[in-house]
Scaffold this motif. Structure first.
Motif, mmCIF file in Angstrom:
data_model
loop_
_atom_site.group_PDB
_atom_site.id
_atom_site.type_symbol
_atom_site.label_atom_id
_atom_site.label_comp_id
_atom_site.label_asym_id
_atom_site.label_seq_id
_atom_site.Cartn_x
_atom_site.Cartn_y
_atom_site.Cartn_z
ATOM 1 N N GLY A 81 1.108 -1.340 0.043
ATOM 2 C CA GLY A 81 0.011 -0.261 0.254
ATOM 3 C C GLY A 81 0.977 1.234 -0.030
ATOM 4 O O GLY A 81 0.498 2.170 0.704
ATOM 5 N N LEU A 82 2.044 1.348 -0.324
ATOM 6 C CA LEU A 82 2.808 2.541 -0.169
ATOM 7 C C LEU A 82 3.175 2.983 -1.786
ATOM 8 O O LEU A 82 2.752 2.870 -2.812
ATOM 9 N N ALA A 122 -1.768 -1.048 -8.463
ATOM 10 C CA ALA A 122 -1.396 -0.023 -7.905
ATOM 11 C C ALA A 122 -2.931 1.357 -8.458
ATOM 12 O O ALA A 122 -3.436 1.908 -7.093
ATOM 13 N N LYS A 123 -3.520 0.670 -8.788
ATOM 14 C CA LYS A 123 -4.624 0.978 -9.454
ATOM 15 C C LYS A 123 -6.244 1.081 -8.719
ATOM 16 O O LYS A 123 -6.640 2.302 -8.378
ATOM 17 N N GLU A 124 -6.268 0.061 -8.281
ATOM 18 C CA GLU A 124 -6.763 -0.585 -8.044
ATOM 19 C C GLU A 124 -6.845 -0.270 -5.833
ATOM 20 O O GLU A 124 -8.335 -0.110 -5.191
ATOM 21 N N LYS A 125 -5.607 -0.602 -6.098
ATOM 22 C CA LYS A 125 -5.781 1.021 -4.704
ATOM 23 C C LYS A 125 -5.768 1.890 -4.297
ATOM 24 O O LYS A 125 -5.469 2.241 -3.021
ATOM 25 N N ARG A 126 -5.652 2.690 -5.157
ATOM 26 C CA ARG A 126 -5.295 4.543 -5.715
ATOM 27 C C ARG A 126 -3.980 4.632 -5.249
ATOM 28 O O ARG A 126 -4.054 6.212 -4.074
ATOM 29 N N LEU A 127 -3.232 4.163 -5.548
ATOM 30 C CA LEU A 127 -1.481 4.670 -5.386
ATOM 31 C C LEU A 127 -1.036 5.697 -5.823
ATOM 32 O O LEU A 127 -1.527 4.974 -7.210
ATOM 33 N N VAL A 147 1.885 12.542 -4.016
ATOM 34 C CA VAL A 147 1.660 11.890 -2.741
ATOM 35 C C VAL A 147 1.094 13.119 -1.727
ATOM 36 O O VAL A 147 0.167 12.029 -1.157
ATOM 37 N N ARG A 148 1.613 14.482 -1.860
ATOM 38 C CA ARG A 148 0.623 14.953 -0.843
ATOM 39 C C ARG A 148 -1.049 15.333 -0.668
ATOM 40 O O ARG A 148 -1.148 15.981 -0.408
ATOM 41 N N GLY A 149 -1.373 14.753 -2.189
ATOM 42 C CA GLY A 149 -2.512 14.708 -3.056
ATOM 43 C C GLY A 149 -3.147 16.100 -3.912
ATOM 44 O O GLY A 149 -4.140 17.174 -3.755
ATOM 45 N N GLU A 150 -1.746 17.043 -4.043
ATOM 46 C CA GLU A 150 -2.118 18.719 -4.118
ATOM 47 C C GLU A 150 -2.738 18.102 -5.749
ATOM 48 O O GLU A 150 -2.568 19.455 -5.974
ATOM 49 N N ILE A 151 -1.612 17.261 -6.221
ATOM 50 C CA ILE A 151 -1.979 16.980 -8.223
ATOM 51 C C ILE A 151 -2.444 15.375 -8.261
ATOM 52 O O ILE A 151 -2.106 14.920 -7.836
ATOM 53 N N GLU A 152 -3.211 16.134 -9.169
ATOM 54 C CA GLU A 152 -3.111 14.776 -10.103
ATOM 55 C C GLU A 152 -2.004 14.294 -11.054
ATOM 56 O O GLU A 152 -1.705 15.118 -11.891
ATOM 57 N N PRO A 189 -0.182 13.451 -14.332
ATOM 58 C CA PRO A 189 -0.583 13.660 -15.689
ATOM 59 C C PRO A 189 -0.267 12.109 -16.522
ATOM 60 O O PRO A 189 -1.366 12.849 -17.383
ATOM 61 N N TYR A 190 0.181 11.683 -15.978
ATOM 62 C CA TYR A 190 0.716 10.158 -16.209
ATOM 63 C C TYR A 190 0.014 8.954 -16.033
ATOM 64 O O TYR A 190 0.116 8.640 -14.774
ATOM 65 N N SER A 191 -1.324 8.866 -16.177
ATOM 66 C CA SER A 191 -2.146 7.787 -15.882
ATOM 67 C C SER A 191 -1.780 6.426 -15.807
ATOM 68 O O SER A 191 -0.371 6.134 -16.457
ATOM 69 N N TYR A 192 -2.537 5.196 -15.525
ATOM 70 C CA TYR A 192 -1.626 4.319 -14.930
ATOM 71 C C TYR A 192 -1.902 3.511 -16.553
ATOM 72 O O TYR A 192 -1.227 2.995 -17.223
ATOM 73 N N GLU A 193 -2.926 4.195 -17.663
ATOM 74 C CA GLU A 193 -3.170 3.482 -18.822
ATOM 75 C C GLU A 193 -1.892 3.850 -20.051
ATOM 76 O O GLU A 193 -1.909 3.275 -21.136
ATOM 77 N N TYR A 194 -2.311 5.340 -19.697
ATOM 78 C CA TYR A 194 0.038 5.846 -20.271
ATOM 79 C C TYR A 194 0.614 4.868 -20.523
ATOM 80 O O TYR A 194 1.524 4.204 -20.955
ATOM 81 N N GLU A 195 1.515 4.418 -19.075
ATOM 82 C CA GLU A 195 2.042 4.082 -18.599
ATOM 83 C C GLU A 195 2.539 2.489 -19.297
ATOM 84 O O GLU A 195 3.339 2.271 -20.125
ATOM 85 N N LYS A 196 0.636 2.150 -19.323
ATOM 86 C CA LYS A 196 0.632 0.801 -19.816
ATOM 87 C C LYS A 196 1.592 0.714 -21.030
ATOM 88 O O LYS A 196 1.568 0.105 -21.627
ATOM 89 N N LEU A 197 0.697 1.975 -22.731
ATOM 90 C CA LEU A 197 0.864 1.909 -23.497
ATOM 91 C C LEU A 197 2.406 2.300 -23.310
ATOM 92 O O LEU A 197 2.730 2.021 -24.473
#
Length: 334
Positions: free
Chosen positions: A92-93, A115-120, A305-310, A312-320
């Motif tokens: 969960g890190l 990571a996506k499932e755990k929203r990490l 990590v601090r929750g200040e921004i989302e 910009p590179y989604s899990y799906e982008y990294e997969k692609l």
């Protein structure tokens, strides 16, 4: 601002030393431990024995058991990155993992799915994403000033000794995997997924890995070219990226160069606009001030990590990016 408590797992990646040195000097970080893994056996100069000696040396289990741990930096040898990043995700890190990941697409995808499932937060070490010229080029694209991107030509070469070139044999694609991943990322960033990928990876001598790599990425508007080699004398200073759009072109030359006597980098950008039909028209030149390739990347990760921004590179982008990279390394085209 509360300091983030972090650890670094691994010293075997080419960026491990620089990553650790940045973490040790940041005033927003509590660097709680460095893990030297049994797998990290081939580390040049044994830097970890003489540098950063004030940082505790911990076993993996000791490090992962630290209370209130905020994030983990995974800097193992390339082949173990996904293995240890997955261990952290399972705990969960949030993870900052160096590039490019695993040569096993299923393993890489499973890690990101978890990571996506755990929203990490999960962040990869593609440093060109934080290059000021790349950021400005993205701004031009988003503002429509380049128009539709027709093609990209990108080069990222260097000169390596024979030991390093033998090491490349551990990875399908060799240099295309090792450094070409940065260039594949740029192509996907500006153009999306290619229709087809053609891989031309070669060994220039016996008993070395594929130390010369070229990939052609076919799009509807043209063919983008990625080239990277470990046999180009002076190659580091000839790292360049050309982005050609229907309304204008951007040329990064060099994409990145070290500032002598510092740990900083610099870059130049040349922009040609659609109204410059004269073959000899001078492009607009911007010489960006020196920047730190690692801290720029870590700044974004810590903001996520601090929750200040989302991210910009989604899990799906990294997969692609990873999927296209594996095709460029000689995997099955789609």
């Amino acid at each position: 601002m509360k300091k983030l408590k972090v650890i670094q797992i691994g010293i075997g990646h080419d960026h491990a030393r620089d990553a650790a040195k940045r973490l040790a000097t940041r005033n927003d970080v509590e660097f709680a431990g460095l893990v030297v893994l049994p797998e990290d056996t081939d580390v040049p100069k044994k830097w970890y024995e003489t540098e950063l000696t004030e940082i505790p040396r911990l076993t993996l289990e000791e490090a992962l058991a630290i209370p209130d741990l905020d994030a983990v930096f995974v800097e193992t040898a390339d082949k173990f990155l996904t293995k240890y990043a997955t261990r952290c995700v399972e705990r969960g890190l949030p993870v900052q993992m160096d590039k490019p990941g695993s040569q096993n697409e299923e393993e890489f995808d499973r890690m990101l799915d978890l990571a996506k499932e755990k929203r990490l937060p999960f962040h990869l070490g593609y440093m060109y994403r934080y290059n000021p010229a790349v950021l400005y080029s993205r701004k031009l694209k988003e503002e429509g000033k380049l128009g539709k991107i027709r093609y990209i030509e990108a080069n990222m070469s260097c000169i390596h000794n024979e030991d390093k070139r033998r090491w490349l044999a551990d990875y399908r694609g060799g240099m295309l995997y090792f450094l070409g991943c940065h260039l594949v990322d740029l192509c996907v960033m500006f153009q999306g997924e290619p229709k087809k990928v053609y891989a031309f990876n070669r060994s220039t001598a016996e008993n070395v890995g594929e130390d010369m790599g070229t990939a052609l990425l076919e799009y509807d508007t043209g063919v983008s070219v990625v080239r990277t080699t470990a046999v180009e004398h002076g190659g580091y200073l000839r790292r360049r990226v050309l982005i050609v759009g229907e309304k204008g072109s951007v040329y990064l030359d060099p994409t990145e160069a070290s500032v002598p006597g510092t740990s900083l980098q610099t870059t130049n950008m040349f922009v040609s606009h659609e109204n410059e039909l004269d073959w000899f028209a001078e492009p607009e030149k911007t010489a960006f001030p020196p920047y730190d390739r690692y801290n720029a990347m870590f700044d974004e990760f810590f903001s996520i990590v601090r929750g200040e921004i989302e991210n910009p590179y989604s899990y799906e982008y990294e997969k692609l990016v990873h999927r296209v990279l594996m095709r460029a390394c000689g995997g099955n085209d789609q």
